[in-house]
Design a protein around this motif. Sequence first.
Motif, PDB file in Angstrom:
ATOM      1  N   ASP A   1       0.817  -1.215   0.000  1.00 27.69           N
ATOM      2  CA  ASP A   1       0.000   0.000   0.000  1.00 27.69           C
ATOM      3  C   ASP A   1       0.850   1.263   0.000  1.00 27.69           C
ATOM      4  OD1 ASP A   1      -2.754  -1.239   0.391  1.00 27.69           O
ATOM      5  OD2 ASP A   1      -1.663  -2.071   2.100  1.00 27.69           O
ATOM      6  N   VAL A   2       1.939   1.228   0.737  1.00 25.76           N
ATOM      7  CA  VAL A   2       2.860   2.373   0.804  1.00 25.76           C
ATOM      8  C   VAL A   2       4.282   1.844   0.671  1.00 25.76           C
ATOM      9  CG1 VAL A   2       3.684   4.331   2.166  1.00 25.76           C
ATOM     10  CG2 VAL A   2       1.290   3.613   2.360  1.00 25.76           C
ATOM     11  N   LYS A   3       5.046   2.474  -0.203  1.00 26.49           N
ATOM     12  CA  LYS A   3       6.441   2.066  -0.398  1.00 26.49           C
ATOM     13  C   LYS A   3       7.360   3.261  -0.190  1.00 26.49           C
ATOM     14  CE  LYS A   3       5.263  -1.257  -4.055  1.00 26.49           C
ATOM     15  NZ  LYS A   3       5.530  -1.626  -5.469  1.00 26.49           N
ATOM     16  N   PHE A   4       8.401   3.025   0.577  1.00 25.69           N
ATOM     17  CA  PHE A   4       9.434   4.039   0.771  1.00 25.69           C
ATOM     18  C   PHE A   4      10.764   3.502   0.260  1.00 25.69           C
ATOM     19  CE2 PHE A   4       6.442   5.002   4.268  1.00 25.69           C
ATOM     20  CZ  PHE A   4       6.192   6.344   4.001  1.00 25.69           C
ATOM     21  N   PHE A   5      11.546   4.391  -0.308  1.00 21.37           N
ATOM     22  CA  PHE A   5      12.935   4.064  -0.634  1.00 21.37           C
ATOM     23  C   PHE A   5      13.780   5.148   0.011  1.00 21.37           C
ATOM     24  CE2 PHE A   5      16.891   3.849  -2.951  1.00 21.37           C
ATOM     25  CZ  PHE A   5      17.060   2.481  -3.160  1.00 21.37           C
ATOM     26  N   LEU A   6      14.553   4.750   1.018  1.00 15.70           N
ATOM     27  CA  LEU A   6      15.409   5.690   1.739  1.00 15.70           C
ATOM     28  C   LEU A   6      16.782   5.732   1.090  1.00 15.70           C
ATOM     29  CD1 LEU A   6      14.471   4.795   5.425  1.00 15.70           C
ATOM     30  CD2 LEU A   6      13.368   6.397   3.851  1.00 15.70           C
ATOM     31  N   ALA A   7      17.295   6.926   0.932  1.00 20.00           N
ATOM     32  CA  ALA A   7      18.593   7.107   0.279  1.00 20.00           C
ATOM     33  C   ALA A   7      19.440   8.094   1.080  1.00 20.00           C
ATOM     34  CB  ALA A   7      18.397   7.620  -1.149  1.00 20.00           C
ATOM     35  N   ALA A   8      20.729   8.062   0.820  1.00 20.89           N
ATOM     36  CA  ALA A   8      21.681   9.022   1.393  1.00 20.89           C
ATOM     37  C   ALA A   8      22.992   8.820   0.651  1.00 20.89           C
ATOM     38  CB  ALA A   8      21.875   8.808   2.898  1.00 20.89           C
ATOM     39  N   SER A   9      23.811   9.838   0.628  1.00 17.55           N
ATOM     40  CA  SER A   9      25.093   9.714  -0.062  1.00 17.55           C
ATOM     41  C   SER A   9      25.958   8.660   0.612  1.00 17.55           C
ATOM     42  CB  SER A   9      25.823  11.060  -0.060  1.00 17.55           C
ATOM     43  OG  SER A   9      26.237  11.393   1.252  1.00 17.55           O
ATOM     44  N   ALA A  10      26.819   8.025  -0.153  1.00 18.82           N
ATOM     45  CA  ALA A  10      27.728   7.020   0.401  1.00 18.82           C
ATOM     46  C   ALA A  10      28.635   7.642   1.457  1.00 18.82           C
ATOM     47  CB  ALA A  10      28.556   6.387  -0.711  1.00 18.82           C
ATOM     48  N   ALA A  11      29.031   8.888   1.215  1.00 17.97           N
ATOM     49  CA  ALA A  11      29.906   9.568   2.170  1.00 17.97           C
ATOM     50  C   ALA A  11      29.214   9.743   3.517  1.00 17.97           C
ATOM     51  CB  ALA A  11      30.334  10.923   1.615  1.00 17.97           C
ATOM     52  N   GLU A  12      27.934  10.131   3.492  1.00 20.91           N
ATOM     53  CA  GLU A  12      27.201  10.328   4.734  1.00 20.91           C
ATOM     54  C   GLU A  12      26.917   9.003   5.425  1.00 20.91           C
ATOM     55  OE1 GLU A  12      25.035  11.790   7.944  1.00 20.91           O
ATOM     56  OE2 GLU A  12      26.552  12.670   6.634  1.00 20.91           O
ATOM     57  N   ARG A  13      26.565   7.977   4.661  1.00 23.94           N
ATOM     58  CA  ARG A  13      26.301   6.672   5.261  1.00 23.94           C
ATOM     59  C   ARG A  13      27.580   6.077   5.837  1.00 23.94           C
ATOM     60  NH1 ARG A  13      24.769   3.127   1.385  1.00 23.94           N
ATOM     61  NH2 ARG A  13      25.056   4.546  -0.348  1.00 23.94           N
ATOM     62  N   GLY A  14      28.700   6.307   5.162  1.00 25.12           N
ATOM     63  CA  GLY A  14      29.983   5.861   5.698  1.00 25.12           C
ATOM     64  C   GLY A  14      30.340   6.583   6.975  1.00 25.12           C
ATOM     65  N   ARG A  15      30.038   7.874   7.013  1.00 21.78           N
ATOM     66  CA  ARG A  15      30.321   8.669   8.214  1.00 21.78           C
ATOM     67  C   ARG A  15      29.496   8.171   9.396  1.00 21.78           C
ATOM     68  NH1 ARG A  15      28.572  12.888  11.232  1.00 21.78           N
ATOM     69  NH2 ARG A  15      26.551  12.837  10.170  1.00 21.78           N
ATOM     70  N   ARG A  16      28.234   7.863   9.131  1.00 20.71           N
ATOM     71  CA  ARG A  16      27.363   7.359  10.201  1.00 20.71           C
ATOM     72  C   ARG A  16      27.887   6.032  10.748  1.00 20.71           C
ATOM     73  NH1 ARG A  16      21.582   8.273   7.048  1.00 20.71           N
ATOM     74  NH2 ARG A  16      21.598  10.574   7.056  1.00 20.71           N
ATOM     75  N   ARG A  17      28.294   5.166   9.841  1.00 19.68           N
ATOM     76  CA  ARG A  17      28.832   3.875  10.252  1.00 19.68           C
ATOM     77  C   ARG A  17      30.128   4.051  11.032  1.00 19.68           C
ATOM     78  NH1 ARG A  17      27.974  -1.034  12.148  1.00 19.68           N
ATOM     79  NH2 ARG A  17      29.405  -2.621  11.332  1.00 19.68           N
ATOM     80  N   TRP A  18      30.951   4.957  10.587  1.00 26.08           N
ATOM     81  CA  TRP A  18      32.233   5.251  11.242  1.00 26.08           C
ATOM     82  C   TRP A  18      31.992   5.744  12.667  1.00 26.08           C
ATOM     83  CZ3 TRP A  18      34.148  10.408  12.273  1.00 26.08           C
ATOM     84  CH2 TRP A  18      35.474  10.429  12.743  1.00 26.08           C
ATOM     85  N   LEU A  19      31.018   6.648  12.828  1.00 29.44           N
ATOM     86  CA  LEU A  19      30.701   7.167  14.157  1.00 29.44           C
ATOM     87  C   LEU A  19      30.173   6.061  15.064  1.00 29.44           C
ATOM     88  CD1 LEU A  19      28.949  10.560  13.288  1.00 29.44           C
ATOM     89  CD2 LEU A  19      31.170  10.260  14.405  1.00 29.44           C
ATOM     90  N   GLU A  20      29.349   5.184  14.502  1.00 29.54           N
ATOM     91  CA  GLU A  20      28.790   4.073  15.267  1.00 29.54           C
ATOM     92  C   GLU A  20      29.894   3.150  15.775  1.00 29.54           C
ATOM     93  OE1 GLU A  20      25.966   0.143  14.471  1.00 29.54           O
ATOM     94  OE2 GLU A  20      26.066   1.736  12.982  1.00 29.54           O
ATOM     95  N   LEU A  21      30.825   2.814  14.898  1.00 28.88           N
ATOM     96  CA  LEU A  21      31.927   1.933  15.288  1.00 28.88           C
ATOM     97  C   LEU A  21      32.873   2.622  16.265  1.00 28.88           C
ATOM     98  CD1 LEU A  21      32.711   0.363  11.790  1.00 28.88           C
ATOM     99  CD2 LEU A  21      31.520  -0.728  13.708  1.00 28.88           C
ATOM    100  N   ARG A  22      33.119   3.890  16.022  1.00 26.63           N
ATOM    101  CA  ARG A  22      34.007   4.644  16.915  1.00 26.63           C
ATOM    102  C   ARG A  22      33.418   4.738  18.318  1.00 26.63           C
ATOM    103  NH1 ARG A  22      35.179  10.969  16.094  1.00 26.63           N
ATOM    104  NH2 ARG A  22      33.081  10.967  16.989  1.00 26.63           N
ATOM    105  N   ASP A  23      32.077   4.927  18.390  1.00 26.84           N
ATOM    106  CA  ASP A  23      31.423   5.011  19.697  1.00 26.84           C
ATOM    107  C   ASP A  23      31.496   3.694  20.457  1.00 26.84           C
ATOM    108  OD1 ASP A  23      30.801   7.639  19.237  1.00 26.84           O
ATOM    109  OD2 ASP A  23      28.728   7.258  18.628  1.00 26.84           O
ATOM    110  N   LYS A  24      31.702   2.608  19.728  1.00 29.00           N
ATOM    111  CA  LYS A  24      31.855   1.298  20.361  1.00 29.00           C
ATOM    112  C   LYS A  24      33.301   1.037  20.774  1.00 29.00           C
ATOM    113  CE  LYS A  24      27.987  -0.936  17.984  1.00 29.00           C
ATOM    114  NZ  LYS A  24      27.575  -2.004  17.033  1.00 29.00           N
ATOM    115  N   GLY A  25      34.158   2.042  20.565  1.00 28.30           N
ATOM    116  CA  GLY A  25      35.547   1.917  20.970  1.00 28.30           C
ATOM    117  C   GLY A  25      36.456   1.295  19.938  1.00 28.30           C
ATOM    118  N   LEU A  26      35.983   1.141  18.704  1.00 28.09           N
ATOM    119  CA  LEU A  26      36.797   0.524  17.658  1.00 28.09           C
ATOM    120  C   LEU A  26      37.609   1.581  16.921  1.00 28.09           C
ATOM    121  CD1 LEU A  26      34.141  -1.939  16.191  1.00 28.09           C
ATOM    122  CD2 LEU A  26      35.954  -2.437  17.838  1.00 28.09           C
ATOM    123  N   ASP A  27      38.813   1.216  16.559  1.00 28.09           N
ATOM    124  CA  ASP A  27      39.702   2.119  15.822  1.00 28.09           C
ATOM    125  C   ASP A  27      39.470   1.898  14.324  1.00 28.09           C
ATOM    126  OD1 ASP A  27      41.660   3.835  15.003  1.00 28.09           O
ATOM    127  OD2 ASP A  27      43.334   2.492  15.456  1.00 28.09           O
TER     128      ASP A  27
END
Length: 235
Positions: free
Chosen positions: A141-167
């Motif tokens: 009934d409703v479809k969404f496609f979420l997008a974001a630049s690779a640079a921003e998605r990489g940054r988010r992932r980097w912050l997530e891993l960094r917050d977990k104490g990973l280098d």
Amino acid sequence: MKQALIIAIDGPSGVGKSTLSRRLAKKLNYVNIDTGAMYRSVALAAHRAGIAPDDEASLSALCLRIEIRFVRQDEMERVLLNGEDVSEAIRTPEISLLSSRVSAHPVVRRALVELQRELGRNGGVVLEGRDIGTVVFPGADVKFFLAASAAERGRRRWLELRDKGLDVDLERTIEEVEARDAADTQRTHAPLRQAQDAVCIDTTHLDIDQVLERMLEVVAQSRLQDVNLKETPAS
């Protein structure tokens, strides 16, 4: 008025699909069907049964005899495997690795697609993944496609891993996101692509609350359109 909608959320990694799917389902009092958790549940069942992740025949048979359900208990979403709450058991590093190998088999994907359709056919569900609106529920009934630049998605992932104490290295993380995108869009079986009738939301410069607000607006509009169609007399 149509109440029990089927809502599909697709998109690449790092766009916030899982968080938004949970929050949207909670707002609508719907069931959130986490397709990733389903593959993890199969991996856990295979591990417990001593089935090797490359034993396609045994995995196929396993998919036919297990039951996977999603329930909300005390404001928390739980995953049930054959009636057992495995919400925590499927999140271990070992099961994560097994899940990646198990999900590569087309027989497993086909079996879980059928199960996803069974779980969602009566509506009142939010499903997220990479092929929900194109393969699992092309008539959602409703479809969404979420997008974001690779640079921003990489940054988010980097912050997530960094917050977990990973280098971790930011540039390397962005490259990994780009590699995952290529694999998802170029795979033969159910590649990642936007359904023609999906509402695309670019989350690059939006926070979770802003995206959720936009999604709720689209859902409300869909319901209103459904009412108008029912009230319009046939010519």
